[in-house]
Design a protein around this motif. Structure first.
Motif, PDB file in Angstrom:
ATOM      1  N   VAL A  75       0.896  -1.152   0.000  1.00 44.72           N
ATOM      2  CA  VAL A  75       0.000   0.000   0.000  1.00 44.72           C
ATOM      3  C   VAL A  75       0.935   1.202   0.000  1.00 44.72           C
ATOM      4  CG1 VAL A  75      -1.733   1.330   1.264  1.00 44.72           C
ATOM      5  CG2 VAL A  75      -1.895  -1.165   1.173  1.00 44.72           C
ATOM      6  N   ALA A  76       0.958   1.913  -1.133  1.00 40.25           N
ATOM      7  CA  ALA A  76       1.938   2.984  -1.300  1.00 40.25           C
ATOM      8  C   ALA A  76       1.553   3.869  -2.472  1.00 40.25           C
ATOM      9  CB  ALA A  76       3.329   2.383  -1.538  1.00 40.25           C
ATOM     10  N   CYS A  77       2.277   4.949  -2.625  1.00 40.28           N
ATOM     11  CA  CYS A  77       2.177   5.770  -3.826  1.00 40.28           C
ATOM     12  C   CYS A  77       3.013   5.057  -4.870  1.00 40.28           C
ATOM     13  CB  CYS A  77       2.716   7.168  -3.567  1.00 40.28           C
ATOM     14  SG  CYS A  77       1.772   8.054  -2.332  1.00 40.28           S
ATOM     15  N   LEU A  78       2.363   4.376  -5.793  1.00 40.01           N
ATOM     16  CA  LEU A  78       3.054   3.545  -6.783  1.00 40.01           C
ATOM     17  C   LEU A  78       3.060   4.243  -8.137  1.00 40.01           C
ATOM     18  CD1 LEU A  78       1.370   0.172  -5.798  1.00 40.01           C
ATOM     19  CD2 LEU A  78       3.707   0.877  -5.282  1.00 40.01           C
ATOM     20  N   PRO A  79       4.218   4.312  -8.772  1.00 40.63           N
ATOM     21  CA  PRO A  79       4.287   4.956 -10.082  1.00 40.63           C
ATOM     22  C   PRO A  79       3.313   4.309 -11.065  1.00 40.63           C
ATOM     23  CG  PRO A  79       6.489   4.401  -9.281  1.00 40.63           C
ATOM     24  CD  PRO A  79       5.502   3.776  -8.344  1.00 40.63           C
ATOM     25  N   GLY A  80       2.575   5.154 -11.777  1.00 36.94           N
ATOM     26  CA  GLY A  80       1.655   4.660 -12.783  1.00 36.94           C
ATOM     27  C   GLY A  80       0.316   4.187 -12.259  1.00 36.94           C
ATOM     28  N   ARG A  81       0.126   4.154 -10.954  1.00 33.17           N
ATOM     29  CA  ARG A  81      -1.152   3.705 -10.374  1.00 33.17           C
ATOM     30  C   ARG A  81      -1.912   4.927  -9.879  1.00 33.17           C
ATOM     31  NH1 ARG A  81      -2.168  -2.073  -8.853  1.00 33.17           N
ATOM     32  NH2 ARG A  81      -0.453  -3.092  -9.884  1.00 33.17           N
ATOM     33  N   ARG A  82      -3.038   5.178 -10.461  1.00 37.83           N
ATOM     34  CA  ARG A  82      -3.852   6.322 -10.068  1.00 37.83           C
ATOM     35  C   ARG A  82      -5.240   5.897  -9.607  1.00 37.83           C
ATOM     36  NH1 ARG A  82      -0.150   9.216  -8.722  1.00 37.83           N
ATOM     37  NH2 ARG A  82       1.147  10.179 -10.278  1.00 37.83           N
ATOM     38  N   THR A  83      -5.482   4.588  -9.489  1.00 34.02           N
ATOM     39  CA  THR A  83      -6.785   4.134  -9.030  1.00 34.02           C
ATOM     40  C   THR A  83      -6.868   4.299  -7.521  1.00 34.02           C
ATOM     41  OG1 THR A  83      -5.966   1.883  -8.852  1.00 34.02           O
ATOM     42  CG2 THR A  83      -7.067   2.472 -10.903  1.00 34.02           C
ATOM     43  N   PRO A  84      -8.029   4.625  -7.003  1.00 35.31           N
ATOM     44  CA  PRO A  84      -8.165   4.801  -5.553  1.00 35.31           C
ATOM     45  C   PRO A  84      -7.917   3.487  -4.807  1.00 35.31           C
ATOM     46  CG  PRO A  84     -10.196   5.417  -6.704  1.00 35.31           C
ATOM     47  CD  PRO A  84      -9.254   4.853  -7.722  1.00 35.31           C
ATOM     48  N   LEU A  85      -7.508   3.612  -3.575  1.00 37.40           N
ATOM     49  CA  LEU A  85      -7.326   2.457  -2.705  1.00 37.40           C
ATOM     50  C   LEU A  85      -8.672   1.736  -2.593  1.00 37.40           C
ATOM     51  CD1 LEU A  85      -5.035   1.331  -0.883  1.00 37.40           C
ATOM     52  CD2 LEU A  85      -6.021   2.663   0.977  1.00 37.40           C
ATOM     53  N   PRO A  86      -8.724   0.422  -2.842  1.00 36.02           N
ATOM     54  CA  PRO A  86     -10.018  -0.275  -2.782  1.00 36.02           C
ATOM     55  C   PRO A  86     -10.534  -0.363  -1.352  1.00 36.02           C
ATOM     56  CG  PRO A  86      -8.244  -1.856  -3.081  1.00 36.02           C
ATOM     57  CD  PRO A  86      -7.620  -0.484  -3.166  1.00 36.02           C
ATOM     58  N   ALA A  87     -11.840  -0.331  -1.200  1.00 43.96           N
ATOM     59  CA  ALA A  87     -12.448  -0.493   0.120  1.00 43.96           C
ATOM     60  C   ALA A  87     -12.330  -1.928   0.598  1.00 43.96           C
ATOM     61  CB  ALA A  87     -13.912  -0.069   0.089  1.00 43.96           C
ATOM     62  N   ARG A  88     -12.387  -2.881  -0.369  1.00 46.48           N
ATOM     63  CA  ARG A  88     -12.328  -4.302   0.002  1.00 46.48           C
ATOM     64  C   ARG A  88     -11.850  -5.124  -1.187  1.00 46.48           C
ATOM     65  NH1 ARG A  88     -15.137  -7.100   4.237  1.00 46.48           N
ATOM     66  NH2 ARG A  88     -15.211  -9.294   3.755  1.00 46.48           N
ATOM     67  N   VAL A  89     -11.015  -6.131  -0.889  1.00 52.13           N
ATOM     68  CA  VAL A  89     -10.530  -7.070  -1.898  1.00 52.13           C
ATOM     69  C   VAL A  89     -10.519  -8.450  -1.258  1.00 52.13           C
ATOM     70  CG1 VAL A  89      -8.537  -7.794  -3.289  1.00 52.13           C
ATOM     71  CG2 VAL A  89      -9.014  -5.358  -2.997  1.00 52.13           C
ATOM     72  N   ALA A  90     -10.914  -9.462  -2.012  1.00 55.73           N
ATOM     73  CA  ALA A  90     -10.796 -10.856  -1.574  1.00 55.73           C
ATOM     74  C   ALA A  90     -10.288 -11.657  -2.766  1.00 55.73           C
ATOM     75  CB  ALA A  90     -12.136 -11.399  -1.089  1.00 55.73           C
ATOM     76  N   GLU A  91      -9.180 -12.379  -2.553  1.00 60.85           N
ATOM     77  CA  GLU A  91      -8.566 -13.161  -3.625  1.00 60.85           C
ATOM     78  C   GLU A  91      -7.963 -14.429  -3.046  1.00 60.85           C
ATOM     79  OE1 GLU A  91      -5.726 -11.140  -6.082  1.00 60.85           O
ATOM     80  OE2 GLU A  91      -7.013  -9.388  -6.338  1.00 60.85           O
ATOM     81  N   ARG A  92      -7.700 -15.374  -3.935  1.00 63.78           N
ATOM     82  CA  ARG A  92      -6.926 -16.560  -3.570  1.00 63.78           C
ATOM     83  C   ARG A  92      -5.516 -16.339  -4.079  1.00 63.78           C
ATOM     84  NH1 ARG A  92     -10.062 -21.190  -2.053  1.00 63.78           N
ATOM     85  NH2 ARG A  92     -12.249 -20.645  -2.191  1.00 63.78           N
ATOM     86  N   VAL A  93      -4.541 -16.640  -3.221  1.00 64.02           N
ATOM     87  CA  VAL A  93      -3.149 -16.463  -3.611  1.00 64.02           C
ATOM     88  C   VAL A  93      -2.306 -17.534  -2.927  1.00 64.02           C
ATOM     89  CG1 VAL A  93      -2.764 -14.694  -1.817  1.00 64.02           C
ATOM     90  CG2 VAL A  93      -1.212 -14.832  -3.734  1.00 64.02           C
ATOM     91  N   ALA A  94      -1.578 -18.323  -3.718  1.00 66.18           N
ATOM     92  CA  ALA A  94      -0.592 -19.299  -3.227  1.00 66.18           C
ATOM     93  C   ALA A  94      -1.128 -20.197  -2.111  1.00 66.18           C
ATOM     94  CB  ALA A  94       0.663 -18.574  -2.755  1.00 66.18           C
ATOM     95  N   GLY A  95      -2.342 -20.721  -2.263  1.00 70.17           N
ATOM     96  CA  GLY A  95      -2.898 -21.613  -1.253  1.00 70.17           C
ATOM     97  C   GLY A  95      -3.569 -20.905  -0.085  1.00 70.17           C
ATOM     98  N   TRP A  96      -3.705 -19.594  -0.170  1.00 68.93           N
ATOM     99  CA  TRP A  96      -4.327 -18.779   0.879  1.00 68.93           C
ATOM    100  C   TRP A  96      -5.613 -18.143   0.361  1.00 68.93           C
ATOM    101  CZ3 TRP A  96      -2.046 -18.679   5.592  1.00 68.93           C
ATOM    102  CH2 TRP A  96      -0.665 -18.881   5.690  1.00 68.93           C
ATOM    103  N   GLU A  97      -6.477 -17.802   1.286  1.00 66.91           N
ATOM    104  CA  GLU A  97      -7.558 -16.859   1.027  1.00 66.91           C
ATOM    105  C   GLU A  97      -7.066 -15.541   1.620  1.00 66.91           C
ATOM    106  OE1 GLU A  97     -11.472 -18.198   2.175  1.00 66.91           O
ATOM    107  OE2 GLU A  97     -10.863 -20.273   1.876  1.00 66.91           O
ATOM    108  N   TYR A  98      -7.018 -14.515   0.795  1.00 66.37           N
ATOM    109  CA  TYR A  98      -6.493 -13.205   1.191  1.00 66.37           C
ATOM    110  C   TYR A  98      -7.644 -12.217   1.214  1.00 66.37           C
ATOM    111  CZ  TYR A  98      -4.280  -8.627   0.494  1.00 66.37           C
ATOM    112  OH  TYR A  98      -3.925  -7.297   0.602  1.00 66.37           O
ATOM    113  N   GLU A  99      -7.700 -11.415   2.260  1.00 64.79           N
ATOM    114  CA  GLU A  99      -8.704 -10.358   2.349  1.00 64.79           C
ATOM    115  C   GLU A  99      -8.040  -9.064   2.775  1.00 64.79           C
ATOM    116  OE1 GLU A  99     -11.850  -9.768   5.572  1.00 64.79           O
ATOM    117  OE2 GLU A  99     -13.007 -10.602   3.895  1.00 64.79           O
ATOM    118  N   PHE A 100      -8.428  -7.981   2.114  1.00 60.75           N
ATOM    119  CA  PHE A 100      -7.907  -6.646   2.404  1.00 60.75           C
ATOM    120  C   PHE A 100      -9.097  -5.707   2.534  1.00 60.75           C
ATOM    121  CE2 PHE A 100      -6.938  -2.420   0.752  1.00 60.75           C
ATOM    122  CZ  PHE A 100      -5.830  -2.064   1.489  1.00 60.75           C
TER     123      PHE A 100
END
Length: 186
Positions: A75-100
Protein backbone atom coordinates in the motif's frame (compact mmCIF):
# COMPACT_ATOMS: atom_id res chain seq x y z
CA UNK A 1 9.09 -0.67 17.72
CA UNK A 2 9.09 3.04 16.95
CA UNK A 3 11.57 4.75 14.63
CA UNK A 4 12.09 8.12 12.98
CA UNK A 5 12.39 7.69 9.23
CA UNK A 6 15.37 9.31 7.55
CA UNK A 7 13.52 10.74 4.57
CA UNK A 8 11.15 13.52 3.65
CA UNK A 9 7.42 12.96 3.86
CA UNK A 10 6.64 11.74 0.31
CA UNK A 11 2.94 10.87 0.49
CA UNK A 12 1.12 14.08 -0.18
CA UNK A 13 -2.48 12.94 0.08
CA UNK A 14 -4.36 9.93 1.36
CA UNK A 15 -5.93 9.68 -2.10
CA UNK A 16 -2.48 8.98 -3.64
CA UNK A 17 -2.26 5.54 -2.02
CA UNK A 18 -2.67 2.47 -4.22
CA UNK A 19 -2.89 -1.24 -3.34
CA UNK A 20 -0.99 -4.08 -5.00
CA UNK A 21 -0.80 -7.80 -4.29
CA UNK A 22 2.39 -9.49 -5.52
CA UNK A 23 5.44 -7.94 -7.08
CA UNK A 24 8.86 -7.46 -5.57
CA UNK A 25 10.03 -5.92 -2.29
CA UNK A 26 10.77 -2.21 -2.71
CA UNK A 27 13.61 -0.34 -0.98
CA UNK A 28 12.65 0.03 2.68
CA UNK A 29 13.52 2.69 5.25
CA UNK A 30 12.83 0.32 8.15
CA UNK A 31 12.14 -3.42 8.36
CA UNK A 32 10.93 -5.57 11.23
CA UNK A 33 11.33 -9.31 10.75
CA UNK A 34 8.95 -11.49 12.73
CA UNK A 35 8.79 -15.25 13.12
CA UNK A 36 5.78 -17.12 14.46
CA UNK A 37 5.89 -20.84 15.35
CA UNK A 38 3.25 -23.54 14.96
CA UNK A 39 0.85 -24.03 17.88
CA UNK A 40 2.30 -26.12 20.72
CA UNK A 41 -0.55 -28.65 20.48
CA UNK A 42 0.67 -29.73 17.02
CA UNK A 43 -2.59 -28.77 15.30
CA UNK A 44 -2.39 -28.46 11.52
CA UNK A 45 -2.08 -24.84 10.55
CA UNK A 46 0.26 -22.20 9.24
CA UNK A 47 3.38 -23.78 10.77
CA UNK A 48 6.32 -21.41 11.01
CA UNK A 49 5.48 -18.04 9.49
CA UNK A 50 8.00 -15.34 8.67
CA UNK A 51 6.76 -11.80 8.18
CA UNK A 52 8.57 -8.67 7.11
CA UNK A 53 6.89 -5.42 8.07
CA UNK A 54 8.46 -2.86 5.72
CA UNK A 55 8.18 0.92 5.92
CA UNK A 56 8.73 2.62 2.58
CA UNK A 57 9.23 6.25 1.68
CA UNK A 58 5.75 5.89 0.20
CA UNK A 59 4.03 3.84 2.93
CA UNK A 60 4.25 0.04 3.55
CA UNK A 61 4.81 -3.52 2.38
CA UNK A 62 4.12 -6.77 4.21
CA UNK A 63 5.93 -9.90 3.02
CA UNK A 64 4.65 -13.24 4.36
CA UNK A 65 6.43 -16.57 3.92
CA UNK A 66 4.34 -19.31 5.54
CA UNK A 67 2.18 -22.36 5.03
CA UNK A 68 1.43 -23.05 1.39
CA UNK A 69 3.21 -20.06 -0.17
CA UNK A 70 4.39 -16.47 -0.06
CA UNK A 71 2.38 -13.26 -0.25
CA UNK A 72 3.46 -9.63 -0.71
CA UNK A 73 1.10 -6.70 -0.10
CA UNK A 74 1.97 -3.11 -0.94
CA UNK A 75 0.00 0.00 0.00
CA UNK A 76 1.94 2.98 -1.30
CA UNK A 77 2.18 5.77 -3.83
CA UNK A 78 3.05 3.55 -6.78
CA UNK A 79 4.29 4.96 -10.08
CA UNK A 80 1.66 4.66 -12.78
CA UNK A 81 -1.15 3.70 -10.37
CA UNK A 82 -3.85 6.32 -10.07
CA UNK A 83 -6.78 4.13 -9.03
CA UNK A 84 -8.16 4.80 -5.55
CA UNK A 85 -7.33 2.46 -2.71
CA UNK A 86 -10.02 -0.28 -2.78
CA UNK A 87 -12.45 -0.49 0.12
CA UNK A 88 -12.33 -4.30 0.00
CA UNK A 89 -10.53 -7.07 -1.90
CA UNK A 90 -10.80 -10.86 -1.57
CA UNK A 91 -8.57 -13.16 -3.62
CA UNK A 92 -6.93 -16.56 -3.57
CA UNK A 93 -3.15 -16.46 -3.61
CA UNK A 94 -0.59 -19.30 -3.23
CA UNK A 95 -2.90 -21.61 -1.25
CA UNK A 96 -4.33 -18.78 0.88
CA UNK A 97 -7.56 -16.86 1.03
CA UNK A 98 -6.49 -13.20 1.19
CA UNK A 99 -8.70 -10.36 2.35
CA UNK A 100 -7.91 -6.65 2.40
CA UNK A 101 -10.08 -3.79 3.66
CA UNK A 102 -9.36 -0.05 3.85
CA UNK A 103 -11.16 2.96 5.23
CA UNK A 104 -10.29 6.62 5.69
CA UNK A 105 -11.02 8.46 8.93
CA UNK A 106 -11.38 12.24 8.63
CA UNK A 107 -10.66 13.98 11.92
CA UNK A 108 -10.46 17.59 13.15
CA UNK A 109 -6.92 18.80 13.99
CA UNK A 110 -7.16 18.41 17.79
CA UNK A 111 -8.72 14.94 17.50
CA UNK A 112 -6.24 13.87 14.82
CA UNK A 113 -3.21 14.64 17.04
CA UNK A 114 -4.69 12.69 19.96
CA UNK A 115 -5.59 9.71 17.74
CA UNK A 116 -2.10 9.75 16.19
CA UNK A 117 -0.41 9.65 19.58
CA UNK A 118 -2.75 6.89 20.78
CA UNK A 119 -1.91 4.73 17.74
CA UNK A 120 1.84 5.38 18.00
CA UNK A 121 1.79 4.35 21.68
CA UNK A 122 -0.17 1.18 20.82
CA UNK A 123 2.27 0.15 18.08
CA UNK A 124 5.40 1.10 20.08
CA UNK A 125 4.29 -1.25 22.88
CA UNK A 126 3.03 -4.03 20.59
CA UNK A 127 5.35 -7.08 20.46
CA UNK A 128 4.83 -7.36 16.69
CA UNK A 129 4.58 -3.71 15.70
CA UNK A 130 6.57 -1.20 13.67
CA UNK A 131 5.92 2.52 13.33
CA UNK A 132 7.90 5.14 11.46
CA UNK A 133 7.49 8.85 12.07
CA UNK A 134 8.35 11.21 9.23
CA UNK A 135 10.60 14.16 10.18
CA UNK A 136 8.93 17.51 10.71
CA UNK A 137 5.57 16.37 12.09
CA UNK A 138 5.09 13.88 14.97
CA UNK A 139 1.64 13.09 13.57
CA UNK A 140 2.95 12.04 10.12
CA UNK A 141 3.58 8.30 10.34
CA UNK A 142 3.02 4.83 8.98
CA UNK A 143 2.42 2.01 11.49
CA UNK A 144 1.87 -1.76 11.28
CA UNK A 145 1.01 -4.57 13.71
CA UNK A 146 0.81 -8.30 12.95
CA UNK A 147 -0.17 -11.58 14.55
CA UNK A 148 -0.32 -15.21 13.55
CA UNK A 149 -2.83 -17.79 14.67
CA UNK A 150 -3.35 -21.46 13.89
CA UNK A 151 -4.72 -21.03 10.35
CA UNK A 152 -4.24 -17.33 9.67
CA UNK A 153 -1.84 -14.42 9.51
CA UNK A 154 -3.31 -10.97 10.18
CA UNK A 155 -2.03 -7.40 10.07
CA UNK A 156 -3.32 -3.84 10.39
CA UNK A 157 -1.80 -0.59 9.20
CA UNK A 158 -2.32 3.13 9.70
CA UNK A 159 -1.07 5.89 7.38
CA UNK A 160 -1.38 9.39 8.84
CA UNK A 161 -1.86 12.56 6.79
CA UNK A 162 -1.98 15.40 9.33
CA UNK A 163 -2.11 18.12 6.65
CA UNK A 164 -5.47 16.67 5.54
CA UNK A 165 -6.66 15.38 8.90
CA UNK A 166 -6.95 11.92 7.33
CA UNK A 167 -5.96 8.54 8.68
CA UNK A 168 -5.94 5.60 6.24
CA UNK A 169 -6.65 2.36 8.13
CA UNK A 170 -6.20 -1.07 6.56
CA UNK A 171 -6.61 -4.64 7.72
CA UNK A 172 -5.45 -7.76 5.93
CA UNK A 173 -5.78 -11.48 6.52
CA UNK A 174 -4.28 -14.60 5.00
CA UNK A 175 -6.24 -17.74 5.87
CA UNK A 176 -5.35 -21.28 4.84
CA UNK A 177 -7.89 -22.28 2.20
CA UNK A 178 -10.81 -24.11 3.71
CA UNK A 179 -10.38 -22.31 7.03
CA UNK A 180 -13.01 -19.58 6.55
CA UNK A 181 -12.51 -15.85 7.05
CA UNK A 182 -11.07 -14.69 10.33
CA UNK A 183 -11.65 -11.82 12.66
CA UNK A 184 -9.48 -8.79 12.06
CA UNK A 185 -6.09 -8.26 13.72
CA UNK A 186 -6.15 -6.56 17.10
Amino acid sequence: MLTTLQTSYTDTRAGDLAWQLGGEPLPALAVRELSFDAPADGAAGVGTATLQLRLLGASHQVVVAAGPGDCLETVACLPGRRTPLPARVAERVAGWEYEFAARIEELPTHTFAARAQELLALVAEHPHGLAGIFPGDPCAFTALVARCEERRVLWRTWHAYPQEGRLVCTRSALVLQGGGWAAEAE
